[in-house]
Scaffold this motif. Structure first.
Motif, PDB file in Angstrom:
ATOM      1  N   VAL A   1       0.840  -1.196   0.000  1.00 52.77           N
ATOM      2  CA  VAL A   1       0.000   0.000   0.000  1.00 52.77           C
ATOM      3  C   VAL A   1       0.877   1.249   0.000  1.00 52.77           C
ATOM      4  O   VAL A   1       2.040   1.219   0.395  1.00 52.77           O
ATOM      5  N   PHE A   2       0.291   2.362  -0.447  1.00 51.03           N
ATOM      6  CA  PHE A   2       0.922   3.661  -0.268  1.00 51.03           C
ATOM      7  C   PHE A   2       0.917   4.013   1.219  1.00 51.03           C
ATOM      8  O   PHE A   2      -0.068   3.759   1.922  1.00 51.03           O
ATOM      9  N   ILE A   3       1.992   4.626   1.698  1.00 54.12           N
ATOM     10  CA  ILE A   3       1.998   5.123   3.075  1.00 54.12           C
ATOM     11  C   ILE A   3       1.152   6.384   3.162  1.00 54.12           C
ATOM     12  O   ILE A   3       0.358   6.561   4.088  1.00 54.12           O
ATOM     13  N   ASP A   4       1.306   7.281   2.190  1.00 54.56           N
ATOM     14  CA  ASP A   4       0.482   8.487   2.119  1.00 54.56           C
ATOM     15  C   ASP A   4      -0.572   8.301   1.037  1.00 54.56           C
ATOM     16  O   ASP A   4      -0.332   7.626   0.038  1.00 54.56           O
ATOM     17  N   GLY A   5      -1.725   8.906   1.238  1.00 54.30           N
ATOM     18  CA  GLY A   5      -2.793   8.786   0.261  1.00 54.30           C
ATOM     19  C   GLY A   5      -2.487   9.565  -1.007  1.00 54.30           C
ATOM     20  O   GLY A   5      -2.030  10.704  -0.962  1.00 54.30           O
ATOM     21  N   GLU A   6      -2.719   8.934  -2.150  1.00 56.68           N
ATOM     22  CA  GLU A   6      -2.594   9.602  -3.449  1.00 56.68           C
ATOM     23  C   GLU A   6      -3.186   8.702  -4.519  1.00 56.68           C
ATOM     24  O   GLU A   6      -3.462   7.524  -4.283  1.00 56.68           O
TER      25      GLU A   6
ATOM     26  N   GLY B   1      -6.080   8.501  -5.729  1.00 59.62           N
ATOM     27  CA  GLY B   1      -7.395   7.958  -5.418  1.00 59.62           C
ATOM     28  C   GLY B   1      -7.389   6.862  -4.384  1.00 59.62           C
ATOM     29  O   GLY B   1      -8.400   6.195  -4.178  1.00 59.62           O
ATOM     30  N   VAL B   2      -6.250   6.672  -3.713  1.00 59.08           N
ATOM     31  CA  VAL B   2      -6.129   5.619  -2.715  1.00 59.08           C
ATOM     32  C   VAL B   2      -5.659   6.247  -1.411  1.00 59.08           C
ATOM     33  O   VAL B   2      -4.686   7.001  -1.390  1.00 59.08           O
ATOM     34  N   GLY B   3      -6.346   5.939  -0.300  1.00 59.72           N
ATOM     35  CA  GLY B   3      -5.963   6.485   0.986  1.00 59.72           C
ATOM     36  C   GLY B   3      -4.676   5.879   1.501  1.00 59.72           C
ATOM     37  O   GLY B   3      -4.259   4.788   1.098  1.00 59.72           O
ATOM     38  N   GLY B   4      -4.010   6.605   2.407  1.00 57.40           N
ATOM     39  CA  GLY B   4      -2.781   6.104   2.997  1.00 57.40           C
ATOM     40  C   GLY B   4      -3.012   4.801   3.745  1.00 57.40           C
ATOM     41  O   GLY B   4      -3.898   4.711   4.592  1.00 57.40           O
TER      42      GLY B   4
END
Length: 1005
Positions: free
Chosen positions: A973-978, A980-983
């Motif tokens: 997952v992304f650590i920070d949201g970007e 269109g996907v939350g962190g």
């Protein structure tokens, strides 16, 4: 990267070394020696093994030597691993030398110059072209994952054209950017890296501590990635063809109920409310619950797989031709590339065309100029097209097509659910982004006097982008309503102009001094135009005639400008190549801040000690290199939107004499005292090479404290403003990094090497102005983002009726931990559950070679993180209306502690959010690569210099608890949201993880 001046110095040293050609009364052997990129190497020593007879290669890498068929030639060159070749019956022996990455004299890019590894004082990780080209990647940043210590790279899913997220040594800032600075051929990049062809890159250096990054000041606050593209070399012209093609298939699908399972789930949701009788299902009871199409589906055993119908076999391919070479005065590298990534979800793909021309010309002994030019065009389909969420919710008992094969728009009578297959009908949706980019790095060098050089660098960067979106009437978003369309046009012009003075001088063969002075300016202008409409008369027009629409729903233009002026001075000094000093001071002035705090000043100092150069180490047979480094310095961050210091106006509407009118009102509160966010780093490092470089690497420990954080501060709504940007709080990152390379076996034709990367970073909030900020999710002593929620500890069971009742629950509902034991479940029972930040990450690469064969595999893992699986809430409502994840839910006859009982009287389960948190630990087999290099005597007959065929498998396995026990797909997952996907979140915006099977060729002639 090994500069060409270094190559020619080696030629001179070899000529002076007294190694002279010796001719035996044997046959003549000739050939060419190339480096790992296929470029000729001048100055390579060739000796007849066991004798003093030898020669060297000329400027074109050619050689000639007399040797008998029973003798062996030994090829050696500083910075490369020696190679032995038996002569046999051959009269032509062409060889390729591979770099010795542990060599102390290897030269790396450090920003505004280069340095030998033995002279580095900062924390720098390097990734070479070999690692970059081992993977079929869209974005060069993907090659950093697991290959550079201290660099956390995440790439959820497989959506074509999506960019990875990179964090170097953790996150420092709440609201300002945590993205590192990327510098391509000396020019800081603003427009992203998607347009850069990874196959044009020769090396990437990651600058991590303040000593290494301070030369870039505020722009280097989150670390710096220096990208160097390939350049030509003097010698014969070399044509290279690099091509691969691969197929992609999904690594799994989110598991939802099939037809019979959905029917029973729907029945159970009514048993809970008393609307369906207990016990086995009966036809009479079913008729009162299910609509006719569902009853037909039950009778026929229908299970429509809507997700499977949206998927396809994907494909990835890249085809590149490059030409390089040069004369005494002019060298060139020219390449053209076609890249295409066809996603596993229909209507998602990415195509890119790139052309690069890197040219260097020596006008005379004092003046040299050159250019690096990139021209790129790309098309991305489906950036915002995410049909999986709707497909997961669709009733599997529904009927998607009639008897004639025509699509049924409403498979059931549920008006909020339309046929997911309608989303991929040709002409139903269009989401296309076209991007044009021209990126240049133009330089001129002038040697004022020996040792003093002036360099002028100009880097214009132009990006033109257009996104067009169309949503037809027969889609879930419109449900028979008027079609919509929109166009978003963006134009960005960014340029960098730098003046650099460099002074090099040695004194008494003991003191070496290098001084660099810089004056730089960077300016950026961004323009945007957006138009959106409703009621497009002919859907075949898509978004190309928006003026024909019946209603304009939005129209706007925007302009954003900023500028940065900088001054920098750096001093590098060493005494006998033993004691090292680097001192840097940079001043940055940013237009994003007010006059009171426009300039920030960022100093750093670093010391190094080459212990292996000491007299007491000279007789050591075990230690080849031992260097101790320590650095301390500060860097700033100004990565906030422009105009935050100013009070801005916004349009407002009101009634004027019973008629609508428009005016303007203050919309933001300016903060003229806004100041630089500052990060101060202490770094200790140890570089080592042992046992004749069979084991080498580096160990780092660091602490970074960041103060005056740029962040929004909320205000009471009663004053008319939601908040304003200010400086608040302090954060800290501290960690350990290990880079370790080993030569495990080198016996005859067989070699086995390994590379291990270990990264451990702990980030935490040290202080906040008013203590914990629960509304913003910020807590002192915790990471910058943390999952703070109620904790599920099971499901209430029948024998816990009284206790469940005391908490306002019934058996079959989620049991929450009563954290404070007050007998009530409320917000006071929320607790820290975990964070998307891993405890540590590992990258492990093994390479094997035997004669012409090579095999490598690469593992990557993140350990100790937590993820939010929004599938387990958004597609796990357990209300009996929409399809649901295939979970083990509670019933009186199935007293599980996994998931609660379905209930038609709720939109979602009570305390539903407690079901979405999972262990995010995973290990991935990122790449398995197998290739064969044809022998020179075979390919020379067909005119090739080198030829390699290979096949590879990307991501064949993911080992994760989330995958094996909870039916998820990919916990990365992304650590920070970007995007269109939350962190820390996994949701339907993320395309499924895929496995790729590729076949490729690398040929030079």
């Amino acid at each position: 990267m090994k500069p060409k001046i270094y190559t020619y110095l080696c030629v001179l040293l070899l000529l002076l070394s007294g190694v002279s050609p010796t001719f035996a009364q044997d046959s003549q052997v000739t050939g060419t020696v190339n480096d790992e990129s296929g470029f000729p190497l001048p100055g390579v020593t060739i000796l007849v093994k066991g004798t003093t007879r030898g020669t060297t290669t000329d400027l074109d890498g050619n050689y000639s030597i007399n040797a008998s068929s029973t003798e062996t030639l030994v090829f050696s060159f500083i910075g490369y691993t020696p190679l032995e070749e038996s002569v046999g019956s051959r009269s032509v022996i062409d060889v390729t030398l591979n770099p010795d990455l542990s060599e102390l004299d290897e030269v790396v890019v450090v920003g505004y110059g280069t340095a030998k590894k033995s002279q580095l004082t900062g924390a720098i990780s390097s990734v070479g072209s070999k690692e970059i080209q081992e993977l079929p990647i869209t974005d060069a940043r993907q090659a950093l994952q697991g290959r550079a210590a201290g660099v956390d790279v995440t790439q959820p899913g497989s959506k074509p054209g999506s960019a990875p997220q990179v964090r170097i040594r953790g996150r420092r800032s709440f609201n300002a950017s945590n993205e590192p600075l990327y510098v391509i051929d000396g020019i800081p990049v603003v427009g992203g890296l998607n347009d850069i062809n990874p196959q044009d890159i020769t090396s990437m250096e990651v600058l991590k501590d303040a000593s290494a990054t301070a030369i870039y000041g505020s722009r280097g606050s989150n670390g710096v990635v220096l990208i160097t593209t390939k350049r030509g070399t003097r010698g014969k012209t070399i044509v290279s063809v690099d091509s691969y093609y691969g197929v992609n298939q999904e690594l799994g699908k989110i598991d939802v109920f099939n037809g019979p399972e959905f029917a029973e789930y729907k029945r159970e949701s009514r048993r809970t409310s008393g609307e369906y009788p207990d016990g086995p299902a009966t036809p009479a009871a079913d008729e009162s619950l299910f609509e006719p199409v569902e009853l037909e589906g039950i009778a026929q055993g229908r299970s429509t797989d809507y997700v499977g119908g949206l998927l396809r076999k994907g494909a990835i391919q890249s085809h590149q031709v490059s030409v390089s070479g040069g004369s005494e005065k002019t060298t060139f590298f020219v390449s053209a590339n076609y890249f295409n990534d066809k996603g596993v979800i229909k209507n998602q793909d990415y195509t890119r065309y790139t052309f690069r021309a890197n040219i260097d010309h020596q006008i005379n002994k004092k003046i040299k100029f050159g250019t690096s030019t990139l021209v790129s065009f790309s098309e991305r389909n489906g950036e915002n097209f995410n049909p999986l969420g709707g497909a997961l919710a669709e009733n599997p008992l529904g009927k998607p097509y009639d008897e004639d094969g025509n699509l049924i728009f409403l498979p059931t009578s549920d008006g909020l659910r339309t046929n997911p297959f309608a989303e991929i009908v040709e002409g139903a949706q269009e989401d296309l982004t076209k991007n044009y980019r021209i990126f240049n790095s133009i330089f001129a060098n002038y040697e004022i006097i020996p040792g003093l050089t002036y360099r002028l660098v100009f880097g214009p960067d132009i990006t033109i982008s257009r996104n067009g979106r169309f949503t037809g009437s027969q889609t879930n978003a419109r449900r028979g309503g008027d079609a919509t369309g929109s166009v978003n046009d963006e134009f960005t012009f960014n340029y960098t102009l730098e003046n650099i003075l460099t002074f090099n001088k040695s004194f008494n063969e003991k003191h070496n001094l290098n001084i660099t002075a810089l004056q730089s300016i960077q300016k950026d202008r961004y323009e945007q135009t957006t138009v959106s409409v409703l009621g497009i008369p002919a859907e075949s027009q898509f978004y190309h005639r928006l003026g024909d629409a019946s209603q304009i729903t939005g129209a706007n233009t925007n302009l954003r400008e900023w500028a940065l002026m900088s001054f920098m001075g750096r001093v590098n000094y060493d005494y006998k190549n033993k004691f090292l000093l680097t001192a840097t001071l940079r001043a940055d002035g940013s237009s994003r801040f007010g006059e009171n705090n426009r300039f920030g000043y960022f100093p750093s100092v670093a010391l190094g000690w080459n212990i292996h150069s000491e007299g007491f180490m000279q007789n050591s047979t075990n230690v080849d290199q031992l260097k101790f480094r320590v650095s301390y310095g500060s860097i700033g961050n100004q990565a906030i939107n422009p105009y935050q210091t100013q009070a801005l106006l916004g349009r407002t509407s009101y009634a004027f004499d019973n008629s609508p009118a428009y005016g303007y009102r203050p919309s933001t509160i300016g903060n003229p005292d806004l100041r630089w966010e500052t990060s101060t780093t202490f770094n200790v490092g140890l570089d080592f090479a042992l046992w004749q470089n069979r084991v080498f690497g580096s160990l780092e420990y660091y602490i970074t404290n960041t103060s005056d954080l740029l962040a929004p501060q909320p205000l009471p709504n009663s004053i008319g403003f939601g908040g304003f940007t200010t400086n608040i709080g302090e954060t800290q990152n501290r960690g350990i990094e290990l880079t370790l390379s080993t030569l495990n076996i080198e016996k005859g034709d067989f070699t086995w090497t390994s590379d291990l990367i270990f990264t451990k970073n702990k980030e935490e909030i040290i202080s906040l102005p008013n203590g914990d900020d629960i509304s913003a999710g910020r807590f002192i002593g915790q990471p910058l983002t943390i999952f703070y929620d109620l904790k599920k500890i099971g499901i209430w069971q029948l024998d816990e009726l009284d206790e469940a009742t005391s908490y306002g629950s019934v058996p079959g509902e989620i049991k929450i931990e009563d954290l404070n034991n007050d007998g009530v479940i409320n917000s006071d029972d929320r607790q820290f559950l975990g964070s998307a930040v891993p405890d540590f990450a590992l990258g492990f690469t093994n390479r094997f070679s035997y004669k012409g064969f090579d095999l490598s595999f690469f593992l990557f893992g993140r350990f100790g993180s937590m993820i939010r699986s929004q599938f387990h809430t958004g597609n796990n409502t357990l209300a009996g209306r929409y399809n649901n994840l295939d979970v083990n839910y509670w019933t009186p006859n199935n007293p599980t502690n996994d998931y609660p009982r379905p209930n038609v009287n709720q939109e979602r389960a009570k305390y539903a959010s407690s079901m979405e948190y999972f262990d995010g630990t995973f290990i991935k087999v990122r790449n398995i690569n197998f290739g064969y290099n044809f022998a020179p005597e075979v390919i020379n007959k067909i005119g090739f210099t080198s030829l390699r065929l290979y096949t590879s498998i990307q991501q064949p396995f993911i080992f994760a608890n989330y995958r094996s026990e909870h039916k998820g797909i990919d916990p990365e997952v992304f650590i920070d949201g970007e995007q269109g996907v939350g962190g820390g979140a996994v949701n339907a915006n993320v395309s499924p993880a895929v496995t790729s099977f590729t076949f490729g060729i690398n040929a030079k002639f």
